[in-house]
Design an enzyme around this catalytic site. Sequence first.
Site, mmCIF file in Angstrom:
data_model
loop_
_atom_site.group_PDB
_atom_site.id
_atom_site.type_symbol
_atom_site.label_atom_id
_atom_site.label_comp_id
_atom_site.label_asym_id
_atom_site.label_seq_id
_atom_site.Cartn_x
_atom_site.Cartn_y
_atom_site.Cartn_z
ATOM 1 N N CYS A 65 -31.425 50.631 28.639
ATOM 2 C CA CYS A 65 -31.223 51.034 28.695
ATOM 3 C C CYS A 65 -30.701 52.435 27.366
ATOM 4 O O CYS A 65 -29.633 52.397 27.644
ATOM 5 C CB CYS A 65 -30.977 51.819 30.104
ATOM 6 S SG CYS A 65 -31.286 53.213 30.532
ATOM 7 N N CYS A 69 -25.700 57.011 31.271
ATOM 8 C CA CYS A 69 -24.727 56.571 32.673
ATOM 9 C C CYS A 69 -23.975 55.814 32.716
ATOM 10 O O CYS A 69 -23.246 54.874 32.720
ATOM 11 C CB CYS A 69 -25.618 55.884 33.620
ATOM 12 S SG CYS A 69 -27.517 56.338 33.556
ATOM 13 N N CYS A 72 -22.849 52.453 34.450
ATOM 14 C CA CYS A 72 -24.261 51.776 35.208
ATOM 15 C C CYS A 72 -23.834 50.438 33.941
ATOM 16 O O CYS A 72 -23.639 50.826 32.792
ATOM 17 C CB CYS A 72 -25.566 52.759 34.664
ATOM 18 S SG CYS A 72 -27.098 51.671 34.733
ATOM 19 N N CYS A 109 -38.747 46.320 46.475
ATOM 20 C CA CYS A 109 -38.020 47.567 45.637
ATOM 21 C C CYS A 109 -38.976 46.535 44.009
ATOM 22 O O CYS A 109 -37.810 46.857 43.778
ATOM 23 C CB CYS A 109 -36.814 47.686 46.097
ATOM 24 S SG CYS A 109 -36.943 48.581 47.754
ATOM 25 N N CYS A 142 -41.980 49.239 47.214
ATOM 26 C CA CYS A 142 -41.111 50.960 45.850
ATOM 27 C C CYS A 142 -41.791 50.442 45.031
ATOM 28 O O CYS A 142 -40.970 49.368 44.363
ATOM 29 C CB CYS A 142 -40.081 51.122 47.468
ATOM 30 S SG CYS A 142 -39.198 52.482 46.628
ATOM 31 N N CYS A 202 -37.608 58.125 48.963
ATOM 32 C CA CYS A 202 -36.497 58.408 49.857
ATOM 33 C C CYS A 202 -35.331 58.490 48.481
ATOM 34 O O CYS A 202 -35.619 58.589 46.980
ATOM 35 C CB CYS A 202 -36.827 55.933 49.212
ATOM 36 S SG CYS A 202 -34.694 55.531 48.843
ATOM 37 N N ARG A 272 -29.469 53.701 54.804
ATOM 38 C CA ARG A 272 -29.742 51.865 54.339
ATOM 39 C C ARG A 272 -28.240 51.924 53.265
ATOM 40 O O ARG A 272 -28.099 52.592 53.138
ATOM 41 C CB ARG A 272 -30.906 51.649 53.114
ATOM 42 C CG ARG A 272 -30.906 50.556 52.373
ATOM 43 C CD ARG A 272 -32.119 50.085 51.154
ATOM 44 N NE ARG A 272 -33.047 50.369 51.980
ATOM 45 C CZ ARG A 272 -34.312 51.443 51.871
ATOM 46 N NH1 ARG A 272 -33.594 51.941 50.774
ATOM 47 N NH2 ARG A 272 -35.334 51.665 52.267
#
Length: 411
Positions: A65, A69, A72, A109, A142, A202, A272
């Site tokens: 990526c 982050c 992350c 997902c 999703c 979401c 969730r």
Amino acid sequence: MDLLNTLVDKGLRRELPTRDEALAVLATSDDDVLDVVAAAGKVRRQWFGRRVKLNYLVNLKSGLCPEDCSYCSQRLGSKADILKYTWLKPDEASKAAAAGLAGGAKRVCLVASGRGPTDRDVDRVSDTIKAIKDQNEDVEVCACLGLLSDGQAERLRDAGADAYNHNLNTSEGTYGDITTTHTYADRVDTVQKAHAAGLSACSGLIAGMGESDEDLVDVVYALRELDPDSVPVNFLIPFEGTPLAKEWNLTPQRCLRILAMVRFVCPDVEVRIAGGREVHLRSMQPLALHLANSIFLGDYLTSEGQAGKADLEMIADAGFEVEGAGEVTLPEHRAAAGGGCGSHADAGCGSKEGAGCGSHADAGCGSHQGGGVCGSAPAAAATVTEQSSDARTDLVAVRRRGAGTDLAPNA
């Protein structure tokens, strides 16, 4: 206690608590935690009975990526020893999804690391959605791909996506301490794009990054106003090789209080339990089912989770039942109204069938934990009132099976 009685009454009426009431939930003592769970459990049962929705995550593209982050494992400069691979082919993703569906999941997902999808990426994901739905007609899908450009949400909807996940993760006031590569407003914009396109929106949060109680209440109230159908609650997994590797700020009791606060603020939304439940709730996971009505099955994006079989046994032993594919997740008034976690006087949280995708730990910049927010600095210097005496690094295991490998998934 009067506070809990008041919050139960408000939750049963779908009435928004005051900020002071929400903060008071987080400030309750460990001696009162069972009373807090029992009270919030009454609200959960009012709107969801004893059903638990199972969701299953497929990591379409792991690592690599360009975003920074701070928590992350897939971030730019991460030293975490995670799986790294580029896009799964549609048949590979469909095969991975089938394992979770066989284990009882009703929603898949699809997550990919990165700042956001290119138009070619949207084509890839569209082909993957078709492949999954060709094999499983009733499955909910999703997508969680990062920041959306104009028109991309509509293309995903037309391809068959039911929902889009993009978490706020932390309060607007502390967002700049977590990310340097995009803004809080960027994330809000993506959730609004998904909602406007007719996708089930979401959006959730990550707890345990050094935030204050006020920050937690801020982000949950912002989520209620943003109007998502589903609010995933992540508990930070402090991955070695990331800037937040030393942030062990959570206890099982604090996690339960956070979940209870979310339930009181958003009484009829799909709450969730997402990334980090095994690491921080540990043996108290079954108590959390009295607060949340949805979990992920099996492993996360780059870390291992509890075995799918153990998840199913936990649900049954706690006296709950797995939600069937033919059941509507959210209460009838939400499904009929098409509303969500609204801020108007009588609004509750959540609306559309199935709600949105969650946010497993260490995800890509799609917004699952470990990838939803991008930043390089450690979390804000807010004072945390509870500190775990031991860092349970033994509970953080890098995923080595399932998507992107030749080994069977943990579903």
